[in-house]
Design a protein around this motif. Structure first.
Motif, PDB file in Angstrom:
ATOM      1  N   LYS C  10      -3.320   7.153 -10.366  1.00 14.69           N
ATOM      2  CA  LYS C  10      -2.555   6.361  -9.400  1.00 14.69           C
ATOM      3  C   LYS C  10      -1.976   7.215  -8.279  1.00 14.69           C
ATOM      4  CE  LYS C  10      -2.178   2.317 -11.822  1.00 14.69           C
ATOM      5  NZ  LYS C  10      -1.741   0.977 -11.667  1.00 14.69           N
ATOM      6  N   GLY C  13      -3.428   7.425  -4.803  1.00 14.14           N
ATOM      7  CA  GLY C  13      -3.290   6.312  -3.882  1.00 14.14           C
ATOM      8  C   GLY C  13      -2.068   6.370  -2.996  1.00 14.14           C
ATOM      9  N   ARG C  14      -1.320   7.390  -3.105  1.00 19.64           N
ATOM     10  CA  ARG C  14      -0.078   7.438  -2.333  1.00 19.64           C
ATOM     11  C   ARG C  14      -0.294   7.575  -0.851  1.00 19.64           C
ATOM     12  NH1 ARG C  14       1.910  11.456  -6.156  1.00 19.64           N
ATOM     13  NH2 ARG C  14       2.571  10.156  -7.873  1.00 19.64           N
ATOM     14  N   SER C  15       0.620   6.979  -0.133  1.00 21.85           N
ATOM     15  CA  SER C  15       0.580   7.193   1.308  1.00 21.85           C
ATOM     16  C   SER C  15       0.990   8.640   1.530  1.00 21.85           C
ATOM     17  CB  SER C  15       1.593   6.293   1.996  1.00 21.85           C
ATOM     18  OG  SER C  15       2.893   6.628   1.585  1.00 21.85           O
ATOM     19  N   THR C  16       0.394   9.212   2.530  1.00 21.21           N
ATOM     20  CA  THR C  16       0.675  10.635   2.689  1.00 21.21           C
ATOM     21  C   THR C  16       1.402  10.905   3.990  1.00 21.21           C
ATOM     22  OG1 THR C  16      -1.542  10.780   3.518  1.00 21.21           O
ATOM     23  CG2 THR C  16      -1.199  11.560   1.276  1.00 21.21           C
ATOM     24  N   THR C  17       2.670  11.186   3.876  1.00 20.30           N
ATOM     25  CA  THR C  17       3.383  11.712   5.034  1.00 20.30           C
ATOM     26  C   THR C  17       3.877  13.067   4.570  1.00 20.30           C
ATOM     27  OG1 THR C  17       5.088  10.237   4.239  1.00 20.30           O
ATOM     28  CG2 THR C  17       4.129   9.703   6.350  1.00 20.30           C
ATOM     29  N   ARG C  18       2.991  14.008   4.658  1.00 15.88           N
ATOM     30  CA  ARG C  18       3.291  15.349   4.133  1.00 15.88           C
ATOM     31  C   ARG C  18       4.234  16.089   5.041  1.00 15.88           C
ATOM     32  NH1 ARG C  18       3.908  16.205  -0.343  1.00 15.88           N
ATOM     33  NH2 ARG C  18       2.358  15.383  -1.764  1.00 15.88           N
TER      34      ARG C  18
END
Lengths: 1403, 382, 168
Positions: C10, C13-18
């Motif tokens: 899971k 599936g994360r949104s990535t705002t690194r």
């Protein structure tokens, strides 16, 4: 918000009561629900519509300090959260247009750069924008309201602009109507008729005799004014709707009316006025005399058309100008106009006249030909006569009268007759028996345009005689309507009359700060070039010019009906043709709460309001200082401050002013000013703030402290009312005033606030008429008896409260509102609404979480910014999510049903909706869950609208990321949620009231009337309290004792139990079930009651040794004076001095104002003065604020009562008795000595001696002033922190009798609401304790303001906290205080919040 | 069975259990929490050693006070087993109920951040001499944080630090006090968080290396135990550690400390880390004895038999903790001592908390003082 | 164990705002009380007041519910800024909740300051339900402040336990 959601409250906003019949409790009320133009059942309050509305009008909520759209919500928190449209009627431009073209609408759209939309709007009413933008006589401009400011808008030219910017789009194809219609004549009337029919789905055929459609537009208007291409655009557009034009097909030659009738359901005749008129003077048959249209027609098609060298055109219309300018272009050496009236009467368009003049054309005004001279059959000259103007004729223009003997001759070789045309339909009349008028035109019904032959309609010049293009278009439009009705078999006439709905001039809003701005000049072709070519002279606006011009529009009508809002409204809620609705209601009682308005301080012209910048009303300051206000909490001074802000408040602007007939104190302004001064200090810490006042009336609870705080903060107070405010021209406002010493002074400020009076709200008189209740001298609603019955109007069953009866602050108003509610309820016996309940099988939620995520588009509100599908896909990947999908409107009924189905289908046991705010929608989704048996607390809303799409409109990618985060957080939270259940407590319906004064008894009577059983517990042997000792009560001057006896009798008669000489021993239990233990005559008794009312009143300050009390026998308290008056013991008194504020507003006694004493002293003074006794009232500001009190104060002054200010303890001298009092005078620098026979000390109200004990007993906290503390001064003024224990009257704070009584009723209302149900339902969001982890330290109990937590002893001798869910309000502060984590707040558990945090930072 | 548990069972000699129940009979928690029994947990470990054990809430209830170890006839090292059990339980997401909302644990985990620039030295008064580099380092521990976090119960644990430095200064030592000292990791370790314990330890070792210190003195018994037993177990360290009572006791022997008369009767609370974990019982008593006229009345249960202050590692503070504290304070009062002498900041916080109670605090009220402070205050002015 | 495997899946599936120091996007959490500041945020939406996306709201019933542990937890987990928004004292739905929040805030502030967390990263403000504009302004200004400060040095570093210890 609570009101909006209450199932038993229906709000009729935007409505007015238009009629009331019957008597209480059977009133029949007729309500006019003003059209909102928005279907509130559909409106979701999403707020898309105002973003596209091109209209910007003043925002009443922001006091016109900022602008709003025509579609709006009254203010952001408005309940209900729905939009509405303000329509004032037809704007003048539209109203004056024969075709009703929505000029305001397209102008508004132009201002937004929406040219294509503007054109579409135009074409709803007029298929000829290119034509009318050039040749229309534009009556719209003549009536344009902007004329009052500077010049009317260039409306026609704006119309031309949008036409010039046309982008070809396929016209919409309405549903096809197979019925056939024929139109004869392809002039503007005929084509318009055909066009409007085509818009309705018909496919009309137009028969045109000539070889080109357009009529005179094509044949007679010169190309330099109307280029063929422009005309062609309009023609093409008309044809694009499916209008078929058959040219070279002439009526009477190629077909007959009969032929048409056979093949067509209806016929429109747009035959025009082809016959040109002659003057009927000698010589008109000479060669060189030509008819105008004939001439223009030739010239249009042949630039080589011969023309004379010296040409005269006779006439003053646009055709005459066209002809003369054409003649010039054809090569005439000299061309001029002969017109019999003056320029003012000339029908030609002003701009055309100007252009003609520029081209060198002379116009001979007031000149009329009498004879055309000729030689050899050719024209050589014309004899004319000079004219003068006489009385106005039928057309309204002044009739020209020949001046005898003024004949003269002019040499010329060509005369063009441009004096008009006439219809020529005689051939038809013969054939078909049409009825004609005496002018030879068709006789038609003026409303329907039907001729004498059914199914045949006529319009345009053939009906009206020669008229304008726009009139012809209007005729075509009307005819189309008639024909459609005729074909559909609908009554032709119904609702046809043009409504007289022009916006009233007074409703048109001209901004105060508007700047005069000339209308934008049309760029013209260079005259020299123009003269010699057929190129179009008027060049058309540039985009910039068009926008600039459109911005001059005043939006007279409010809504411009541009229909942009309709386009963006997803739920299709906007209905522009909605009409007012009338609703009949059967009600038992009516409560009037119409509030107040502010006096417009322009009337106090000396203060320069609206004349100078930076002078505001206190109400405006209120908006300006608000973070949410038009300037976000900063003063828009419009200048740089060189030094700290200088700000002045001027009090009593209008109030207490006989000149304005405002003979009362507005009551709120002093405190409002003090509050605003503190707010200003926050924004501008160094500001110098000066308050000019007459008396500072800080009489409410905590007000004095507030006043003192402002003093501490350095707010300066100057006693005196300024004489004027002047602007020095540099933006400095100079206030002139007189100081206390009598010197006149000046002070300079950057801004001034006027504390403007509160006046009866607009329309209050009319409403009184409708309700048949009385208005008092000040224009407020009248009470049947102000002091004793402050909520009753002069008619039974109609209650008045809040500012409707006079100015009041929020606290007092709210108390009155609650009071009115209980009074109203007394008329509603037997009308309780039943509550339905049904059993639903509960879903088992014990297994692992199965989360369903439902993402809402909210129409475009979310989906326009956030990638909803993306969010759905994302949600599917989150832990425990087993299902996710999206809905256009998740709150819609269909979607809710679907969610319910999904719950069953996917065995969901947790639900997340990603949509709007839980504050408005949580409940409705929870209801959906409940309906299918899923516990409603296994639910969470991710607020991806208010917190995401709406506030991040320009960042769709980031907004989508954030939406995902919010959903992730919600899912994390919902996984941890547990089911919660409502709890119910049984309720005892008995009420105990402590104290049998006026407040306690009043409250008791109200409750008895509502059917509760009431015990009043009084420690003294007799009821009556302080009031029974009063000699009289103002303003009725009834004896206190009489009133109390009557009230006591009323109470016992109503079945109340009065327990006098009764001592309170103990109180235990909680809301719904209190046990009150009392002792009476040595007998102990315990009563169980559902609610307790504290009405224990206050004590009076004991002056002990101060002010010589006790030293001299003739120094008495005001209460003792009351006794003296009662016993008539005043005969030997000649002179009395009152000292106010003894034991009030100081370190000793009541730190605040005791509120009653000024009015009481004045009442007493009047009594004494009327008996010839000299009276001086030594005061620290006269604080009279109650209804009628200011009048009484004035009366006292009239009678010669002296009011003198004093500070500190005065010298009271005498031998054995007080003989004189001496006070220093501030204004004459000398001491004033007043001889006295009696000194009266107006003693303050202080908490009753047993208040500490009672506070302990009932666990009701006391404030710093030691009076009982209410739950919240605004939101819970009569509640205490202990649920089920209420406060009223002077035990809370000093009040006058009227206020106390209102409060008593308010309490009755609250108690009744609490005890009306058999059971009290407890919200399940409460704290909960795990005893194992509880150390029994008691920190939770300590922080709980609601006494909801108790420490209970355990077997082992330790203690544990226990939450009383009946008292817990669910704030969770106890959780923060708990050291071990033993206590937690259900539904907001630490682990739930932490889960959200973890989810947030997981990404 | 989980191999770690298996090893711990072996190491702790849990197999030797005779099921006599002495541990439960001894355990201060079991005395009040009748659902808690060390013996049953040992049995659970031996029989299943897996989920059944790891998910048992009771594994967190142990105060790791070592009283059971002390008494066990089979000499089982129960707390060693407990530690391993907790470390394993944590791995599968189990945890105790943290007191104060877990604020203390958060503080400690935040301290694992290498870039952290704490401002933790404000308490060092101008009369105290400290340095950044030197041979001897004084390890403050979390006291500066505790005094803020527990400002509502009005504790002053930092006084012990001030006193310690005063004594060191008195002995002519200017100790290093690290501005970027971290939590020793004791509480995280004992609540099963090996990962963050390791980070803290590595950071401390690194900082100490940079300061050049060869010897570290502690006033906090937990820090002392962690540095003395746990750090060397996992990391290589090259410094000596010493508790301040050992320093004091040494100095007294050397005649370096002279005291004023102090006519007081005191009693002494042996902290479990200092006492049973490290066997330091005599040094504190020697210090007390060195002050003229100061007399010590021992509580009924002292030294090896001393009772814990009721909470360990900021978790599972409960009604049982409270009972333990009340009992202990009552015991202290029964000695008729004027002062209860403590030598652990947590004893101070926990006892103070118990004494603050509106309902039961009064009966348990006794003035407390940290041993170092008692000694520092009694020092003869030089 | 099965569950853990699922969890790993899971995570992808994360949104990535690194986080990176350059295109730094602060992560800010705002604890908002149910009666004033949360509705104020709603109001900001209604009025379409634009502010940066960085701020994420956690709703609590009362500001007095916000403990130091919530704030520390947020910082521990990687918050670059924490906003606690309550009612004005006089508006508090629970009488003194906002005051209590302010008291607790003082403690939290001292702790974070001692930890070396820049003072500006923690903010308490009072926003009434009518002050939508203020909410938006505070959100904007606070985000600006945090952006200027750069990323918080504290972040949850998921690190493996070193082998030596693991094998011990």
């Amino acid at each position: 918000m609570d009101v909006g959601r209450h199932p038993n409250i229906e709000i009729f906003a935007n409505s007015e009561v238009v009629g009331v019949e019957g008597e209480a409790p059977d009133f029949k009320v007729k309500v006019r629900r003003k059209s909102t133009f928005v279907d509130w059942n559909k409106c979701t309050g999403c707020g898309e519509c105002p973003t596209v509305c091109p209209v910007h009008i003043k925002d009443e909520f922001q006091l016109a300090l900022s602008k709003r759209a025509a579609i709006y919500r009254q203010y952001p928190q408005a309940v209900p959260n729905k939009f509405l449209i303000e329509k004032k009627g037809s704007p003048p431009c539209r109203y004056s247009c024969p075709a009703g073209v929505n000029a305001q609408g397209y102008i508004a759209l132009i201002s937004q750069g929406k040219y294509q939309e503007a054109l579409e709007l135009e074409r709803r009413d007029n298929p000829f924008p290119a034509v009318c933008g050039r040749v229309c006589t534009h009556p719209c401009e003549s009536d344009c309201k902007r004329r009052d400011v500077d010049e009317p808008l260039a409306i026609a030219q704006l119309k031309r602009f949008i036409s010039d910017h046309e982008q070809k789009t396929p016209p919409p194809s309405p549903e096809l109507n197979k019925e056939k219609v024929a139109v004869v004549g392809a002039g503007p009337a005929g084509l318009s008729a055909a066009y409007f029919l085509a818009r309705r789905g018909y496919r009309p055929t137009v028969f045109e005799a000539t070889d080109h459609p357009g009529g005179l537009l094509y044949w007679a208007i010169p190309r330099f004014r109307l280029p063929e291409a422009a005309l062609q655009r309009d023609l093409d557009y008309i044809e694009s709707w499916g209008v078929e034009i058959k040219t070279n097909t002439a009526l009477g030659k190629d077909f007959s009316i009969k032929d048409l009738q056979q093949e067509h359901k209806a016929v429109f005749l747009g035959l025009g006025a082809a016959k040109e008129k002659q003057m009927g003077i000698e010589g008109e048959d000479l060669q060189g005399v030509t008819m105008c249209v004939e001439f223009l027609n030739k010239a249009v098609h042949n630039p080589q058309t011969p023309v004379g060298k010296k040409v005269a055109v006779v006439g003053g219309g646009n055709s005459a100008i066209d002809a003369v300018r054409t003649a010039l272009r054809l090569g005439a050496e000299q061309a001029f106009i002969v017109y019999r009236r003056s320029r003012q009467e000339m029908p030609a368009n002003e701009e055309e006249i100007v252009e003609a003049e520029k081209e060198g054309i002379t116009i001979h005004y007031l000149t009329n030909p009498t004879k055309i001279l000729g030689k050899d059959g050719k024209v050589t000259g014309m004899e004319c006569i000079k004219m003068k103007l006489g009385e106005p004729d039928a057309s309204g223009r002044r009739r020209p009268i020949p001046i005898e003997g003024s004949e003269f001759t002019m040499d010329l070789d060509m005369v063009i007759m441009a004096i008009g045309q006439a219809a020529d339909i005689s051939f038809l009349a013969k054939e078909e028996n049409f009825e004609l008028t005496r002018w030879g035109t068709f006789a038609v019904d003026p409303d329907t345009l039907q001729t004498s032959i059914p199914g045949i309609f006529a319009g345009g010049d053939a009906v009206t005689g020669p008229a304008t293009v726009i009139e012809a278009i209007a005729a075509g439009k009307e005819a189309a309507e008639s024909i459609d009705r005729f074909i559909r078999g609908v009554d032709l006439k119904e609702n046809r009359k043009k409504k007289d709905d022009r916006v009233k001039d007074e409703d048109i809003e001209i901004p105060e700060d508007i700047r005069a701005e000339k209308r934008t000049a049309m760029p013209m072709l260079d005259v020299d070039k123009a003269k010699n070519s057929y190129e179009e002279v008027a060049q058309g606006f540039s985009e910039e010019q068009a926008k600039k011009e459109s911005n001059r529009c005043l939006s007279c009508a409010g809504c411009s009906e541009c229909m942009e809002c309709v386009k963006v409204c997803e739920p299709n809620a906007i209905v522009h043709d909605m009409t007012d609705e009338f609703v009949d209601l059967d009600v038992g009682s009516i409560i009037v709460t119409t509030g107040v308005d502010y006096l417009d301080p322009k009337e106090a012209s000396e203060y320069g309001y609206k004349r100078f910048k930076n002078i505001y009303t206190s109400f405006e300051i209120e908006r300006l200082m608000s973070e949410d206000g038009p300037s976000s909490g900063e003063l828009p001074l419009g200048k740089e401050l060189q030094e700290p802000l200088r700000f002045a408040f001027i009090q009593c602007v209008g109030s207490r002013n006989m000149r304005h007939d405002i003979n009362y104190c507005s009551r709120i302004c002093c405190m409002n000013t003090i509050k605003d001064s503190l707010v200003l200090k926050e924004h501008y810490p160094d500001a110098r703030i000066v308050v000019f006042y007459i008396d500072i009336r800080a009489f409410g609870k905590g007000f004095e402290e507030f006043y003192n705080r402002s003093l501490e903060k350095g707010v300066e107070y100057v006693k005196g009312k300024p004489s004027k405010v002047i602007d020095d021209g540099q933006g400095n406002l100079i206030i002139h005033y007189e100081d206390e010493k009598g010197h006149s002074g000046k002070m300079t400020f950057d801004a001034v606030c006027l504390s403007s009076a509160l006046i009866p709200s607009k329309g209050c008189g009319e409403l009184a008429g409708v309700l048949d209740i009385e208005i008092d001298d000040d224009g407020f609603f009248k009470n049947s008896e102000p002091a004793i019955m402050p909520l009753e109007s002069t008619k039974k069953g109609i209650l008045v409260c809040g500012c409707a009866t006079g100015p009041k602050d929020i606290t007092d108003s709210i108390a009155e509102a609650s009071g009115a509610a209980v009074k109203a309820a007394c008329f509603l016996e037997g009308h309780e609404l039943p509550i339905e309940e049904k059993e639903i099988e509960q879903i088992d939620v014990s297994g692992p979480p199965r989360v369903g995520v439902f993402v809402c588009h909210c129409g475009p509100n979310i989906s326009k910014v956030v990638d909803v599908k993306g969010v759905v896909e994302y949600a599917k990947m989150l832990p425990d999510v087993v299902f996710a999908e999206d809905y256009t409107f998740a709150c819609s009924e269909t979607a809710q049903h679907q969610i319910q189905e999904r719950i069953a289908e996917h065995r969901l046991n947790r639900v997340v909706v990603a949509a709007c705010t839980p504050k408005t929608h949580e409940m409705s989704f929870q209801d959906s869950l409940t309906a299918v048996g899923l516990n409603p607390y296994l639910f969470d809303i991710a607020n991806i609208r208010n917190q995401c799409s709406w506030v991040h409109q320009k960042e769709p990618v980031k907004a989508t990321d954030k939406a995902k985060e919010l959903v992730r957080m919600s899912v994390a939270r919902v996984r941890k949620l547990a089911p919660l259940f409502m709890k119910e407590l049984s309720v005892n319906r008995d009420v105990a009231i402590i104290g049998a004064g006026i407040t306690g008894l009043r409250c008791g009577i109200d409750l008895l009337q509502r059917g509760f059983s009431v015990k009043v517990i009084e420690k003294l042997p007799v009821p009556g309290g302080l009031v029974s000792h009063l000699s009289s009560i103002y303003p009725s001057f009834r004896k206190g004792k009489d009133i109390m006896e009557k009230l006591t009798a009323e109470f016992t008669k109503a079945g109340g139990e009065l327990l006098t000489s009764t001592e309170l021993l103990d109180v235990t239990g909680y809301v719904g079930n209190f046990q009150v233990k009392v002792k009476r005559e040595a007998k102990e008794n315990e009563y169980t009651v559902g609610a307790i009312v504290l009405a224990t009143g206050s004590a009076l300050y004991d002056p002990k040794k101060c002010f010589g009390y006790g030293k001299f026998p003739n120094i008495v308290t005001n209460m003792e004076l009351e006794q003296k008056i009662l016993s008539g013991d005043i005969d030997n008194i000649r002179s009395v001095a009152f000292f106010q504020c003894v034991g009030s507003r100081g370190d000793d006694g009541n730190p605040g104002c005791s509120r009653y004493c000024c009015q009481a002293a004045i009442k007493e003074a009047i009594y004494l003065r009327e008996r010839g006794i000299d009276v001086a009232i030594l005061n620290r500001g006269v604080r009279v604020y109650s209804k009628g009190a200011e009048r009484m104060y004035r009366k006292a002054r009239e009678l010669g009562v002296l009011f003198l200010p004093y500070e500190g303890e005065p010298a009271i001298t005498g031998k054995g008795r007080a003989e004189a009092v001496t006070i220093p005078s501030s204004d004459i620098d000398a001491d004033i000595t007043i001889p006295v026979d009696l000194v009266v000390l107006s003693v303050g109200m202080v908490p009753a001696a047993d208040s500490a004990h009672l506070s302990e007993l009932f666990k009701v906290p006391r404030g710093p002033d030691k009076f009982f503390l209410e739950r919240h001064s605004k939101f819970g003024p009569v509640e205490t922190t202990v649920e089920g224990v209420f406060l009223c009257g002077c035990c809370q704070f000093p009040q006058d009798i009227g206020d106390s009584i209102s409060q008593a009723s308010a309490v009755a209302s609250k108690v009744a609401a609490l005890l009306s149900r058999d059971k009290i339902t407890l919200a399940p969001i409460t704290s909960t304790v795990i005893e194992e982890y509880c150390r029994g330290c008691g920190r939770c109990a300590e922080v709980c303001e609601f006494r909801a937590i108790e420490l209970v002893e355990k077997e082992d001798g330790g203690f544990a906290a226990r939450v009383n869910e009946a008292l817990c309000k669910g704030c969770g502060t106890c959780v923060a205080a708990c050291p071990t984590g033993a206590i937690d707040l259900k539904h907001f558990r630490s682990e739930q919040i932490e889960a959200q945090l973890e989810a947030l930072f997981e990404g | 069975m989980n191999s770690k548990i298996a090893k711990a069972i072996k190491d702790s000699k849990a197999y030797l259990c005779m099921e006599c129940g002495k541990c439960t009979g001894t355990c201060p928690v079991s005395r009040y929490n009748h659902g808690y029994s060390p013996r049953i947990l040992v049995n659970k470990a031996i029989r299943s050693g897996d989920l059944d054990l790891l998910k048992d809430k009771n594994i967190w209830a142990c105060l790791t006070c070592k009283l059971c170890d002390e008494r066990c006839p089979a000499a089982i090292e129960y707390i060693g087993l407990t530690l391993t059990t907790r470390l394993e339980a944590k791995k599968i997401g189990e945890q105790a109920l943290c007191s104060h909302g877990g604020a203390a644990q958060s503080l400690m985990r935040i301290m694992t951040t290498p870039e952290l620039e704490q401002k933790r030295l404000d308490w060092i008064d101008s009369n105290l001499k400290t340095t950044q580099k030197g041979e001897l380092l004084y390890f403050v521990g979390c006291l500066p944080y505790f005094d803020i976090l527990f400002s509502d119960i009005k504790v002053n644990t930092l006084q012990a630090a001030r006193s310690s430095i005063k004594i060191l200064n008195h002995l002519g030592i200017t100790p290093v006090v690290l501005p970027q000292e971290r939590c020793c990791g004791h509480d995280l370790l004992w609540s099963g968080d090996m990962e963050n314990f390791e980070k803290l330890a590595r950071h401390n070792i690194e900082e100490i290396k940079k300061s050049g210190a060869k010897k570290i003195v502690f006033s906090c018994p937990e820090g002392y135990r962690t540095f003395k037993i746990d750090y060397p177990k996992y990391f290589s360290t090259d410094f000596d550690v010493e508790h301040i009572t050992e320093t004091i006791s040494g100095a007294i022997s050397d005649g370096k400390l002279k005291f004023k008369n102090l006519k007081k009767v005191v009693t002494f609370q042996d902290p479990c880390r200092l006492g049973r974990h490290l066997g330091i019982y005599d040094e504190p008593r020697k210090a007390i004895a060195a002050v003229p006229e100061l007399s010590l009345n021992e509580m009924t249960r002292s030294r090896e038999r001393a009772i814990c202050c009721g909470v360990s590692a900021w978790m599972n503070c409960s009604t049982y903790s409270k009972s333990i504290q009340r009992a202990r304070l009552t015991e202290a009062k029964e000695t008729k001592a004027d002062l209860l002498v403590l030598s652990c900041p947590k004893c101070e916080i926990h006892f103070q908390c118990a004494m603050n109670d509106e309902k039961t605090g009064k009966e348990a009220k006794i003035k407390t003082i940290q041993l170092v402070t008692l000694i520092a205050d009694a020092l003869e002015d030089t | 164990m099965k569950q853990a495997a699922k969890k790993t899946k899971k995570r992808s599936g994360r949104s990535t705002t690194r986080r990176s120091s350059k295109g730094f996007e602060p992560k800010i959490v705002a604890f908002c009380c149910n009666w004033c500041s949360y509705p104020a945020a709603d109001g900001a939406g209604v009025s379409r007041l634009q502010y940066p996306t960085n701020i994420k709201i956690v709703r609590v019933m009362c500001g007095g519910r916000v403990t130091p542990s919530f704030v520390l937890k947020a910082f521990e987990l990687g918050a670059d800024g924490v906003l606690v928004a309550t009612c004005h004292f006089e508006d508090c739905h629970y009488m003194f909740g906002a005051r209590k929040a302010a008291d607790v805030h003082k403690v939290t502030e001292k702790l974070t300051e001692m930890l070396g967390i820049e003072k500006e990263r923690l903010k308490l403000d009072w926003i009434s339900s009518a002050e939508a504009t203020k909410f938006a302004r505070v959100a904007q200004e606070f985000t600006d402040t945090i952006r200027r400060l750069g990323p918080s040095s504290i972040k949850k570093r998921l690190g493996a336990i070193s082998e030596a210890i693991e094998n011990e």
